[in-house]
Design an enzyme around this catalytic site. Structure first.
Site, mmCIF file in Angstrom:
data_model
loop_
_atom_site.group_PDB
_atom_site.id
_atom_site.type_symbol
_atom_site.label_atom_id
_atom_site.label_comp_id
_atom_site.label_asym_id
_atom_site.label_seq_id
_atom_site.Cartn_x
_atom_site.Cartn_y
_atom_site.Cartn_z
ATOM 1 N N ASN A 1 0.862 -1.183 0.000
ATOM 2 C CA ASN A 1 0.000 0.000 0.000
ATOM 3 C C ASN A 1 0.900 1.235 0.000
ATOM 4 O O ASN A 1 1.430 1.617 1.036
ATOM 5 C CB ASN A 1 -0.901 -0.031 1.242
ATOM 6 C CG ASN A 1 -1.787 1.193 1.344
ATOM 7 O OD1 ASN A 1 -1.876 1.984 0.404
ATOM 8 N ND2 ASN A 1 -2.440 1.357 2.482
ATOM 9 N N TRP A 2 1.042 1.830 -1.175
ATOM 10 C CA TRP A 2 1.947 2.980 -1.307
ATOM 11 C C TRP A 2 1.342 4.262 -0.749
ATOM 12 O O TRP A 2 2.029 5.287 -0.655
ATOM 13 C CB TRP A 2 2.318 3.201 -2.773
ATOM 14 C CG TRP A 2 3.282 2.196 -3.326
ATOM 15 C CD1 TRP A 2 3.803 1.118 -2.676
ATOM 16 C CD2 TRP A 2 3.859 2.191 -4.645
ATOM 17 N NE1 TRP A 2 4.661 0.444 -3.506
ATOM 18 C CE2 TRP A 2 4.715 1.077 -4.715
ATOM 19 C CE3 TRP A 2 3.729 3.020 -5.759
ATOM 20 C CZ2 TRP A 2 5.443 0.766 -5.864
ATOM 21 C CZ3 TRP A 2 4.440 2.714 -6.910
ATOM 22 C CH2 TRP A 2 5.297 1.595 -6.954
ATOM 23 N N GLY B 1 1.771 2.583 10.817
ATOM 24 C CA GLY B 1 2.748 3.656 10.644
ATOM 25 C C GLY B 1 3.446 4.094 11.923
ATOM 26 O O GLY B 1 4.063 5.152 11.957
ATOM 27 N N GLY C 1 2.693 -0.983 4.393
ATOM 28 C CA GLY C 1 2.691 0.434 4.016
ATOM 29 C C GLY C 1 4.105 0.935 3.835
ATOM 30 O O GLY C 1 4.753 0.699 2.814
ATOM 31 N N GLY C 2 4.632 1.612 4.849
ATOM 32 C CA GLY C 2 5.950 2.249 4.794
ATOM 33 C C GLY C 2 7.051 1.410 4.162
ATOM 34 O O GLY C 2 7.764 1.887 3.268
HETATM 35 P P1 PGA Z 1 2.470 0.600 7.752
HETATM 36 O O1 PGA Z 1 1.025 0.795 7.079
HETATM 37 O O2 PGA Z 1 3.028 -0.711 7.207
HETATM 38 O O3 PGA Z 1 3.249 1.780 7.316
HETATM 39 O O4 PGA Z 1 2.252 0.532 9.227
HETATM 40 C C1 PGA Z 1 0.173 -0.271 6.889
HETATM 41 C C2 PGA Z 1 -1.116 0.183 6.252
HETATM 42 O O5 PGA Z 1 -1.589 1.296 6.568
HETATM 43 O O6 PGA Z 1 -1.704 -0.522 5.430
#
Ligand code: PGA
Length: 219
Positions: free
Chosen positions: A9-10, A150, A203-204
């Site tokens: 998920n960018w 995040g 995400g990150g």
């Molecule tokens: P993260 O985000 O890996 O940066 O914690 C995950 C997400 O929001 O899908």
């Protein structure tokens, strides 16, 4: 055996197409892992070779809905998955369960595979209202606890595993359950091997090619 689903998920990154292409270099599915890249809408038709997912969509097929993207547009662009109900959509865009429910139904109707993000069990019931058992076979659920998104503080394996079992008991074992929230190359494998998830939503770490390739290798 079913492949491990690894969804990137960018979010609202990166700022240029050149950077997007650079991130993708060297990232590939393999015999065990299916990688799905969810870039911002703009990049979807421009990224070749990747299996793609969108980060959101509207529930109508077409019409006077300024600024929106329809399930049919995504489908016709070769997009296969769509993330729905992400906590950032629920928080910043006031997406309520009724809206997410409409989006889920529209995605399924268009032949897209929804990746429904939840952080509480109570959301599942309302998000999935009126969606039959048969239709649920095309769903993917991502358990993403709010405190872990995040923050660098991933959910404990114990708690995550409990949630995974609870969700699967409720929905059926045919629905793949992903874990999401502060996944990196060090902790990714644990959620698959020890907590029994069928995949991860990242995400990150998905914006850092070296880190993401390490995740693919280690899970
Ligand atoms: P993260 O985000 O890996 O940066 O914690 C995950 C997400 O929001 O899908």
């Amino acid at each position: 055996m079913r492949k491990i689903l690894l969804v990137a998920n960018w979010k609202m990154n990166p700022a240029t197409l050149a950077e997007a292409r650079k991130i993708l270099r060297g990232i590939e599915s393999n015999r065990r892992v299916e990688v799905i890249i969810c870039p911002p809408f703009l990049f979807l038709p421009l990224l070749k070779g990747a299996k793609l997912g969108a980060q959101n969509m509207f529930w109508e097929e077409k019409g006077a809905y300024t600024g929106e993207i329809s399930p049919l547009m995504l489908k016709n662009m070769g997009v296969r998955y769509v993330i729905l109900g992400h906590s950032e959509r629920r928080k910043y865009f006031q997406e309520k369960e009724e809206m997410i429910n409409k989006k889920l139904k529209a995605a399924l109707k268009a032949g897209l595979k929804p990746i429904l993000c939840i952080d509480k069990i109570s959301q599942i019931k309302r998000d999935l209202r009126g969606i039959s058992r048969k239709e649920r076979k095309n769903l993917v659920i991502a358990y993403e606890p709010l405190f872990a998104i995040g923050t660098g503080k991933a959910c404990s394996l114990e708690k995550a595993k409990k949630m995974r079992i609870f969700i699967q008991r409720n929905l059926g074992y045919f629905v793949p359950i992903l874990y999401g929230g502060s996944i990196n190359s060090q902790n990714a494998r644990d959620y698959i091997k020890n907590a029994g998830f069928q995949g991860l939503l990242v995400g990150g770490a998905s914006l850092n090619p070296k880190e993401f390739i390490d995740i693919i290798k280690r899970i």
